[in-house]
Design a protein around this motif. Structure first.
Motif, PDB file in Angstrom:
ATOM      1  N   LYS A 110       3.622  11.597  11.509  1.00 64.44           N
ATOM      2  CA  LYS A 110       4.979  11.095  11.594  1.00 64.44           C
ATOM      3  C   LYS A 110       5.184  10.062  10.504  1.00 64.44           C
ATOM      4  O   LYS A 110       4.292   9.279  10.198  1.00 64.44           O
ATOM      5  CB  LYS A 110       5.228  10.466  12.981  1.00 64.44           C
ATOM      6  N   GLY A 111       6.373  10.076   9.899  1.00 56.15           N
ATOM      7  CA  GLY A 111       6.661   9.111   8.840  1.00 56.15           C
ATOM      8  C   GLY A 111       6.623   7.676   9.353  1.00 56.15           C
ATOM      9  O   GLY A 111       6.843   7.406  10.530  1.00 56.15           O
ATOM     10  N   ILE A 112       6.340   6.743   8.426  1.00 57.77           N
ATOM     11  CA  ILE A 112       6.282   5.322   8.763  1.00 57.77           C
ATOM     12  C   ILE A 112       7.404   4.612   8.011  1.00 57.77           C
ATOM     13  O   ILE A 112       7.496   4.714   6.787  1.00 57.77           O
ATOM     14  CB  ILE A 112       4.929   4.708   8.380  1.00 57.77           C
ATOM     15  N   LYS A 113       8.255   3.894   8.740  1.00 55.64           N
ATOM     16  CA  LYS A 113       9.364   3.180   8.135  1.00 55.64           C
ATOM     17  C   LYS A 113       8.983   1.735   7.839  1.00 55.64           C
ATOM     18  O   LYS A 113       8.209   1.124   8.573  1.00 55.64           O
ATOM     19  CB  LYS A 113      10.592   3.226   9.039  1.00 55.64           C
ATOM     20  N   GLY A 114       9.531   1.200   6.737  1.00 56.64           N
ATOM     21  CA  GLY A 114       9.247  -0.173   6.351  1.00 56.64           C
ATOM     22  C   GLY A 114      10.311  -0.706   5.421  1.00 56.64           C
ATOM     23  O   GLY A 114      11.423  -0.164   5.353  1.00 56.64           O
ATOM     24  N   GLN A 115       9.963  -1.772   4.701  1.00 55.61           N
ATOM     25  CA  GLN A 115      10.897  -2.401   3.767  1.00 55.61           C
ATOM     26  C   GLN A 115      10.245  -2.527   2.383  1.00 55.61           C
ATOM     27  O   GLN A 115       9.036  -2.694   2.267  1.00 55.61           O
ATOM     28  CB  GLN A 115      11.326  -3.800   4.249  1.00 55.61           C
ATOM     29  N   LEU A 116      11.091  -2.456   1.370  1.00 47.22           N
ATOM     30  CA  LEU A 116      10.667  -2.633  -0.009  1.00 47.22           C
ATOM     31  C   LEU A 116      10.645  -4.120  -0.347  1.00 47.22           C
ATOM     32  O   LEU A 116      11.618  -4.835  -0.091  1.00 47.22           O
ATOM     33  CB  LEU A 116      11.628  -1.886  -0.945  1.00 47.22           C
ATOM     34  N   LEU A 117       9.525  -4.600  -0.935  1.00 44.24           N
ATOM     35  CA  LEU A 117       9.404  -6.013  -1.302  1.00 44.24           C
ATOM     36  C   LEU A 117       9.579  -6.241  -2.795  1.00 44.24           C
ATOM     37  O   LEU A 117      10.201  -7.209  -3.216  1.00 44.24           O
ATOM     38  CB  LEU A 117       8.044  -6.560  -0.857  1.00 44.24           C
ATOM     39  N   ASP A 118       9.002  -5.374  -3.607  1.00 44.96           N
ATOM     40  CA  ASP A 118       9.212  -5.467  -5.052  1.00 44.96           C
ATOM     41  C   ASP A 118       8.974  -4.113  -5.681  1.00 44.96           C
ATOM     42  O   ASP A 118       8.443  -3.197  -5.055  1.00 44.96           O
ATOM     43  CB  ASP A 118       8.346  -6.567  -5.696  1.00 44.96           C
ATOM     44  N   MET A 119       9.384  -3.993  -6.965  1.00 43.28           N
ATOM     45  CA  MET A 119       9.270  -2.709  -7.642  1.00 43.28           C
ATOM     46  C   MET A 119       9.136  -2.920  -9.139  1.00 43.28           C
ATOM     47  O   MET A 119       9.717  -3.852  -9.703  1.00 43.28           O
ATOM     48  CB  MET A 119      10.480  -1.816  -7.344  1.00 43.28           C
ATOM     49  N   SER A 120       8.341  -2.064  -9.757  1.00 44.01           N
ATOM     50  CA  SER A 120       8.272  -1.997 -11.214  1.00 44.01           C
ATOM     51  C   SER A 120       8.485  -0.546 -11.613  1.00 44.01           C
ATOM     52  O   SER A 120       8.701   0.321 -10.760  1.00 44.01           O
ATOM     53  CB  SER A 120       6.908  -2.498 -11.713  1.00 44.01           C
ATOM     54  N   ALA A 121       8.391  -0.264 -12.893  1.00 49.08           N
ATOM     55  CA  ALA A 121       8.555   1.108 -13.361  1.00 49.08           C
ATOM     56  C   ALA A 121       7.412   2.003 -12.914  1.00 49.08           C
ATOM     57  O   ALA A 121       7.527   3.228 -12.945  1.00 49.08           O
ATOM     58  CB  ALA A 121       8.667   1.134 -14.882  1.00 49.08           C
ATOM     59  N   THR A 122       6.300   1.409 -12.469  1.00 52.35           N
ATOM     60  CA  THR A 122       5.117   2.203 -12.132  1.00 52.35           C
ATOM     61  C   THR A 122       4.739   2.177 -10.663  1.00 52.35           C
ATOM     62  O   THR A 122       3.926   2.982 -10.230  1.00 52.35           O
ATOM     63  CB  THR A 122       3.905   1.724 -12.955  1.00 52.35           C
ATOM     64  N   GLY A 123       5.292   1.245  -9.880  1.00 50.02           N
ATOM     65  CA  GLY A 123       4.886   1.169  -8.484  1.00 50.02           C
ATOM     66  C   GLY A 123       5.727   0.186  -7.698  1.00 50.02           C
ATOM     67  O   GLY A 123       6.718  -0.359  -8.196  1.00 50.02           O
ATOM     68  N   CYS A 124       5.313  -0.064  -6.449  1.00 51.75           N
ATOM     69  CA  CYS A 124       6.082  -0.953  -5.586  1.00 51.75           C
ATOM     70  C   CYS A 124       5.182  -1.544  -4.506  1.00 51.75           C
ATOM     71  O   CYS A 124       4.066  -1.070  -4.269  1.00 51.75           O
ATOM     72  CB  CYS A 124       7.258  -0.215  -4.956  1.00 51.75           C
ATOM     73  N   LYS A 125       5.695  -2.570  -3.858  1.00 48.84           N
ATOM     74  CA  LYS A 125       5.017  -3.197  -2.729  1.00 48.84           C
ATOM     75  C   LYS A 125       5.902  -3.036  -1.505  1.00 48.84           C
ATOM     76  O   LYS A 125       7.114  -3.253  -1.561  1.00 48.84           O
ATOM     77  CB  LYS A 125       4.759  -4.677  -2.999  1.00 48.84           C
ATOM     78  N   LEU A 126       5.289  -2.666  -0.368  1.00 48.00           N
ATOM     79  CA  LEU A 126       6.017  -2.399   0.857  1.00 48.00           C
ATOM     80  C   LEU A 126       5.517  -3.281   1.991  1.00 48.00           C
ATOM     81  O   LEU A 126       4.394  -3.790   1.945  1.00 48.00           O
ATOM     82  CB  LEU A 126       5.853  -0.930   1.270  1.00 48.00           C
ATOM     83  N   ARG A 127       6.341  -3.410   3.016  1.00 41.26           N
ATOM     84  CA  ARG A 127       5.960  -4.129   4.222  1.00 41.26           C
ATOM     85  C   ARG A 127       6.252  -3.249   5.434  1.00 41.26           C
ATOM     86  O   ARG A 127       7.352  -2.699   5.563  1.00 41.26           O
ATOM     87  CB  ARG A 127       6.742  -5.435   4.341  1.00 41.26           C
ATOM     88  N   PHE A 128       5.262  -3.123   6.308  1.00 39.98           N
ATOM     89  CA  PHE A 128       5.421  -2.368   7.549  1.00 39.98           C
ATOM     90  C   PHE A 128       5.219  -3.310   8.729  1.00 39.98           C
ATOM     91  O   PHE A 128       4.326  -4.167   8.689  1.00 39.98           O
ATOM     92  CB  PHE A 128       4.403  -1.229   7.647  1.00 39.98           C
ATOM     93  N   GLN A 129       6.009  -3.155   9.761  1.00 41.45           N
ATOM     94  CA  GLN A 129       5.837  -3.973  10.953  1.00 41.45           C
ATOM     95  C   GLN A 129       4.627  -3.479  11.738  1.00 41.45           C
ATOM     96  O   GLN A 129       4.464  -2.274  11.960  1.00 41.45           O
ATOM     97  CB  GLN A 129       7.097  -3.901  11.834  1.00 41.45           C
ATOM     98  N   GLY A 130       3.762  -4.407  12.160  1.00 41.92           N
ATOM     99  CA  GLY A 130       2.593  -4.036  12.941  1.00 41.92           C
ATOM    100  C   GLY A 130       1.426  -3.606  12.069  1.00 41.92           C
ATOM    101  O   GLY A 130       1.473  -3.668  10.833  1.00 41.92           O
ATOM    102  N   ASN A 131       0.370  -3.162  12.705  1.00 45.99           N
ATOM    103  CA  ASN A 131      -0.853  -2.737  12.020  1.00 45.99           C
ATOM    104  C   ASN A 131      -0.852  -1.221  11.859  1.00 45.99           C
ATOM    105  O   ASN A 131      -0.934  -0.483  12.838  1.00 45.99           O
ATOM    106  CB  ASN A 131      -2.074  -3.184  12.829  1.00 45.99           C
TER     107      ASN A 131
END
Length: 244
Positions: free
Chosen positions: A150-171
């Motif tokens: 099942k897909g995991i929903k989260g939020q975008l924290l930062d982004m560059s042309a090559t990648g990004c950092k995400l945040r997910f609630q919980g472990n």
């Protein structure tokens, strides 16, 4: 063709650090920043996550935290060599562990003791402006693929042309695997949705916050997706400059 947010110096070639001072200093950074490490065994397809929990220059030893998932410990018990890879502020720091590893404890927790490497690879890989999302509504994401039931929903924290950092609630450590490519990273950008494949580079659960942080590198970007990302990062960079 360069983009407005690409540094003029571009990506630097990797360096091999061989002096004891340089090796210790870079390993110490990984330890103090609690940067996740990716452990890979040359004869195995699976990747594991760990952390540097001790770097002792006087004894010439380092300690790695217990592997996640922990079934990787049997490869260490078999005496198999492995590669270690970490990222600190956009710099890839990597080394090989080819000597015998001792399974032990540090402050009552299980760990793996190994000799300090005689050399480490230092590679400044980030050649693109990384834009943080500071103001405005959060940008939702969903990570999905054949390796996820099942897909995991989260939020975008930062982004560059090559990648990004995400945040997910919980472990979500038990659902995601560093080194794995997930076919569908869906982002709801201000000017439309974007879906692309992405490789999970690191995963870190913060129990005090009850959130999991993840770093991903875009995988085989198509032209349209690349242009959407560049447009969004440029917009974030422009907004940040106006605020400054």
């Amino acid at each position: 063709m360069s983009t407005p947010f690409t540094e003029s110096t571009g990506e630097q070639p990797p360096k091999t650090l061989k002096t004891a001072v340089e090796v210790f200093a870079n390993l110490r950074q990984l330890q103090q920043s609690h940067d996740p490490l990716i452990i890979s065994f040359p004869e195995r397809s699976q990747h594991f996550q760990s952390y540097l929990v001790e770097v002792n220059r006087e004894r010439g030893l380092l300690a790695l935290d217990e592997l996640v998932p922990n079934d990787g410990e049997r490869f260490i018990q078999n005496g198999e060599s492995f590669n270690v890879e970490g990222f600190h502020e956009g710099v890839r720091i990597a080394w090989k562990c080819e000597q015998k590893v001792q399974i032990g404890e540090l402050e009552g927790a299980r760990c793996y003791w190994s000799a300090l490497p005689t050399e480490v690879i230092y590679h400044q890989r980030r050649n693109a402006f990384r834009a943080q999302l500071k103001q405005g509504p959060s940008i939702g994401i969903e990570l999905a693929g054949s390796k996820l039931n099942k897909g995991i929903k989260g939020q975008l924290l930062d982004m560059s042309a090559t990648g990004c950092k995400l945040r997910f609630q919980g472990n979500v450590n038990n659902r995601l695997q560093p080194g794995q490519v997930y076919e569908q990273l869906a982002l709801q950008l201000p000017f439309g949705s974007l879906t692309t494949a992405a490789e999970l580079r690191y995963l870190s659960y913060q129990d005090k916050l009850d959130v999991t942080f993840a770093g991903l590198r875009f995988f085989r970007l198509e032209g349209l997706a690349q242009r959407q990302i560049e447009r969004f990062v440029f917009q974030l960079q422009r907004d940040a400059r106006q605020q400054d």
